[in-house]
Motif scaffolding. Structure first.
Motif, PDB file in Angstrom:
ATOM      1  N   LEU A  46       1.002  -2.795  18.948  1.00 37.00           N
ATOM      2  CA  LEU A  46       2.326  -2.289  18.588  1.00 37.00           C
ATOM      3  C   LEU A  46       2.700  -2.710  17.176  1.00 37.00           C
ATOM      4  O   LEU A  46       3.325  -1.940  16.431  1.00 37.00           O
ATOM      5  N   GLY A  47       2.336  -3.930  16.785  1.00 36.73           N
ATOM      6  CA  GLY A  47       2.633  -4.391  15.430  1.00 36.73           C
ATOM      7  C   GLY A  47       1.929  -3.567  14.369  1.00 36.73           C
ATOM      8  O   GLY A  47       2.504  -3.255  13.321  1.00 36.73           O
ATOM      9  N   ILE A  48       0.685  -3.191  14.628  1.00 29.60           N
ATOM     10  CA  ILE A  48      -0.050  -2.341  13.684  1.00 29.60           C
ATOM     11  C   ILE A  48       0.603  -0.970  13.587  1.00 29.60           C
ATOM     12  O   ILE A  48       0.799  -0.432  12.485  1.00 29.60           O
ATOM     13  N   LEU A  49       0.943  -0.391  14.727  1.00 28.85           N
ATOM     14  CA  LEU A  49       1.609   0.918  14.720  1.00 28.85           C
ATOM     15  C   LEU A  49       2.918   0.853  13.941  1.00 28.85           C
ATOM     16  O   LEU A  49       3.221   1.745  13.144  1.00 28.85           O
ATOM     17  N   ASP A  50       3.693  -0.200  14.158  1.00 28.72           N
ATOM     18  CA  ASP A  50       4.981  -0.330  13.473  1.00 28.72           C
ATOM     19  C   ASP A  50       4.792  -0.454  11.967  1.00 28.72           C
ATOM     20  O   ASP A  50       5.628   0.017  11.184  1.00 28.72           O
ATOM     21  N   ALA A  51       3.666  -1.047  11.542  1.00 31.19           N
ATOM     22  CA  ALA A  51       3.439  -1.270  10.118  1.00 31.19           C
ATOM     23  C   ALA A  51       2.929  -0.049   9.384  1.00 31.19           C
ATOM     24  O   ALA A  51       3.267   0.166   8.219  1.00 31.19           O
ATOM     25  N   VAL A  52       2.087   0.793  10.027  1.00 29.15           N
ATOM     26  CA  VAL A  52       1.368   1.821   9.264  1.00 29.15           C
ATOM     27  C   VAL A  52       1.724   3.257   9.623  1.00 29.15           C
ATOM     28  O   VAL A  52       1.400   4.176   8.861  1.00 29.15           O
ATOM     29  N   ALA A  78      10.015 -13.511  -2.787  1.00 24.32           N
ATOM     30  CA  ALA A  78      10.436 -14.828  -2.293  1.00 24.32           C
ATOM     31  C   ALA A  78      11.122 -14.750  -0.937  1.00 24.32           C
ATOM     32  O   ALA A  78      10.891 -15.602  -0.074  1.00 24.32           O
ATOM     33  N   SER A  79      11.975 -13.761  -0.739  1.00 26.09           N
ATOM     34  CA  SER A  79      12.752 -13.694   0.512  1.00 26.09           C
ATOM     35  C   SER A  79      12.709 -12.283   1.078  1.00 26.09           C
ATOM     36  O   SER A  79      13.729 -11.561   1.090  1.00 26.09           O
ATOM     37  N   PRO A  80      11.563 -11.837   1.564  1.00 32.24           N
ATOM     38  CA  PRO A  80      11.460 -10.471   2.079  1.00 32.24           C
ATOM     39  C   PRO A  80      12.180 -10.323   3.413  1.00 32.24           C
ATOM     40  O   PRO A  80      12.285 -11.275   4.193  1.00 32.24           O
ATOM     41  N   ALA A  81      12.671  -9.120   3.653  1.00 27.83           N
ATOM     42  CA  ALA A  81      13.275  -8.824   4.947  1.00 27.83           C
ATOM     43  C   ALA A  81      12.182  -8.618   5.981  1.00 27.83           C
ATOM     44  O   ALA A  81      11.067  -8.194   5.665  1.00 27.83           O
ATOM     45  N   ASP A  82      12.507  -8.942   7.226  1.00 26.10           N
ATOM     46  CA  ASP A  82      11.542  -8.706   8.296  1.00 26.10           C
ATOM     47  C   ASP A  82      11.227  -7.213   8.368  1.00 26.10           C
ATOM     48  O   ASP A  82      12.135  -6.378   8.385  1.00 26.10           O
ATOM     49  N   GLY A  83       9.956  -6.872   8.347  1.00 25.99           N
ATOM     50  CA  GLY A  83       9.545  -5.474   8.357  1.00 25.99           C
ATOM     51  C   GLY A  83       9.296  -4.892   6.984  1.00 25.99           C
ATOM     52  O   GLY A  83       8.886  -3.729   6.875  1.00 25.99           O
ATOM     53  N   ALA A 126      -2.752 -12.054  -3.407  1.00 27.77           N
ATOM     54  CA  ALA A 126      -4.030 -12.162  -4.118  1.00 27.77           C
ATOM     55  C   ALA A 126      -5.200 -11.819  -3.198  1.00 27.77           C
ATOM     56  O   ALA A 126      -5.263 -12.260  -2.039  1.00 27.77           O
ATOM     57  N   GLY A 127      -6.120 -11.008  -3.720  1.00 27.62           N
ATOM     58  CA  GLY A 127      -7.309 -10.644  -2.953  1.00 27.62           C
ATOM     59  C   GLY A 127      -7.098  -9.518  -1.971  1.00 27.62           C
ATOM     60  O   GLY A 127      -8.013  -9.185  -1.209  1.00 27.62           O
ATOM     61  N   HIS A 128      -5.914  -8.922  -1.978  1.00 29.73           N
ATOM     62  CA  HIS A 128      -5.610  -7.854  -1.018  1.00 29.73           C
ATOM     63  C   HIS A 128      -5.309  -6.530  -1.725  1.00 29.73           C
ATOM     64  O   HIS A 128      -4.531  -5.714  -1.230  1.00 29.73           O
ATOM     65  N   ASP A 129      -5.933  -6.307  -2.870  1.00 31.90           N
ATOM     66  CA  ASP A 129      -5.691  -5.086  -3.651  1.00 31.90           C
ATOM     67  C   ASP A 129      -5.877  -3.841  -2.788  1.00 31.90           C
ATOM     68  O   ASP A 129      -6.862  -3.716  -2.044  1.00 31.90           O
ATOM     69  N   GLY A 130      -4.912  -2.917  -2.893  1.00 35.20           N
ATOM     70  CA  GLY A 130      -5.020  -1.633  -2.217  1.00 35.20           C
ATOM     71  C   GLY A 130      -4.594  -1.625  -0.765  1.00 35.20           C
ATOM     72  O   GLY A 130      -4.553  -0.565  -0.136  1.00 35.20           O
ATOM     73  N   THR A 131      -4.271  -2.791  -0.227  1.00 36.90           N
ATOM     74  CA  THR A 131      -3.876  -2.842   1.183  1.00 36.90           C
ATOM     75  C   THR A 131      -2.374  -2.623   1.348  1.00 36.90           C
ATOM     76  O   THR A 131      -1.614  -2.610   0.379  1.00 36.90           O
ATOM     77  N   ILE A 132      -1.969  -2.492   2.587  1.00 38.61           N
ATOM     78  CA  ILE A 132      -0.553  -2.409   2.947  1.00 38.61           C
ATOM     79  C   ILE A 132      -0.122  -3.800   3.394  1.00 38.61           C
ATOM     80  O   ILE A 132      -0.674  -4.350   4.360  1.00 38.61           O
ATOM     81  N   ALA A 133       0.821  -4.392   2.683  1.00 43.02           N
ATOM     82  CA  ALA A 133       1.331  -5.714   3.038  1.00 43.02           C
ATOM     83  C   ALA A 133       2.581  -5.554   3.889  1.00 43.02           C
ATOM     84  O   ALA A 133       3.538  -4.889   3.478  1.00 43.02           O
ATOM     85  N   SER A 134       2.584  -6.141   5.065  1.00 45.89           N
ATOM     86  CA  SER A 134       3.714  -6.039   5.989  1.00 45.89           C
ATOM     87  C   SER A 134       4.199  -7.437   6.352  1.00 45.89           C
ATOM     88  O   SER A 134       3.407  -8.298   6.770  1.00 45.89           O
ATOM     89  N   TYR A 135       5.507  -7.672   6.178  1.00 41.92           N
ATOM     90  CA  TYR A 135       6.094  -8.983   6.458  1.00 41.92           C
ATOM     91  C   TYR A 135       6.781  -8.954   7.813  1.00 41.92           C
ATOM     92  O   TYR A 135       7.666  -8.129   8.069  1.00 41.92           O
ATOM     93  N   ARG A 136       6.348  -9.855   8.694  1.00 40.72           N
ATOM     94  CA  ARG A 136       6.944  -9.904  10.025  1.00 40.72           C
ATOM     95  C   ARG A 136       6.804 -11.307  10.591  1.00 40.72           C
ATOM     96  O   ARG A 136       5.743 -11.917  10.495  1.00 40.72           O
TER      97      ARG A 136
END
Length: 237
Positions: free
Chosen positions: A26-32, A47-52, A66-76
């Motif tokens: 479910l977390g992957i689905l919610d992210a992408v 510094a202070s991202p919102a959840d999601g 760093a090291g995650h070029d081209g990916t989707i970064a999701s904060y949760r």
């Protein structure tokens, strides 16, 4: 085991604590799914991202990115998770007001031709594409084509190098040599906005530049053409 496209973890037979695997999926689905990100130019984790909060990680990012070029970064839940995209994925980029597309290596865009898109992939596009043609013989056909099902507004031309061997030239299509303009100027800098209809085309159609003059044959010269059309794209599902 995981699914082939979104890499969702699958629940194994007789697996204990199934809820962990289920919640991970479910977390992957919610992210992408229906992807909308805040930016694709932020080079370090905020510094202070919102959840999601989600970002497309640009090349050369630092910090947690760093090291995650081209990916989707999701904060949760107080942590960043990074997801790989597949070629053809699109993301709405909020701070640019348009869509970026992943080509298998990089995110590009937003795509200026994309006017609107539905959740099921239907699109409306206003497209401008150009090509410079080197003239020889009685006529020259373009490599770029009016696509099947496009609604064409016109084809514009500019003589970029003096045309020789003829008095004028025509811009059109096979069987309609003057459709987008006839008796056009051969001197460098001459130009024409060849507006029509608009008119729907039902087959891929090249533009044809035809010689007009005593010899009926181009000796040289160059003309840049630009195609202007609306293109509907059907839903993908």
């Amino acid at each position: 085991m995981s699914t082939p496209n979104l890499k969702l973890p699958e629940i194994a037979a007789s697996q204990s604590q199934k809820h962990i695997t289920h919640n991970e999926a479910l977390g992957i689905l919610d992210a992408v799914v229906n992807l909308s990100v805040l930016s694709q130019t932020v080079t370090s984790d905020p510094a202070s991202p919102a959840d999601g909060a989600r970002y497309l990680v640009p090349a050369g990012a630092t910090g947690a990115f760093a090291g995650h070029d081209g990916t989707i970064a999701s904060y949760r839940g107080g942590a960043w998770t990074f997801y790989d995209a597949a070629a053809g994925w699109r993301a709405f980029v909020a701070d640019e007001g348009g869509f970026a597309v992943y080509d298998g290596t990089n995110w590009s865009g937003p795509d200026p031709s994309l006017i609107s898109v539905t959740p099921n992939g239907a699109e409306s596009r206003i497209v401008t594409v150009e090509e410079e043609l080197t003239l020889s013989g009685a006529s020259v056909s373009s490599t770029v084509q009016i696509p099947n099902r496009a609604i064409v507004f016109g084809v514009s031309t500019r003589t970029t190098e003096d045309v020789t061997g003829v008095w004028q030239y025509h811009c059109g299509i096979s069987g309609q040599p003057e459709k987008f303009g006839g008796y056009l100027g051969i001197a460098a800098g001459s130009n024409n906005a060849g507006v029509i209809g608009p008119e729907a085309f039902y087959a891929d159609t090249p533009v044809v530049i035809t010689a007009h003059g005593d010899t009926g044959v181009f000796a040289g010269g160059k003309v840049r053409i630009a195609l202007h059309y609306f293109l509907p794209v059907v839903p993908v599902q």
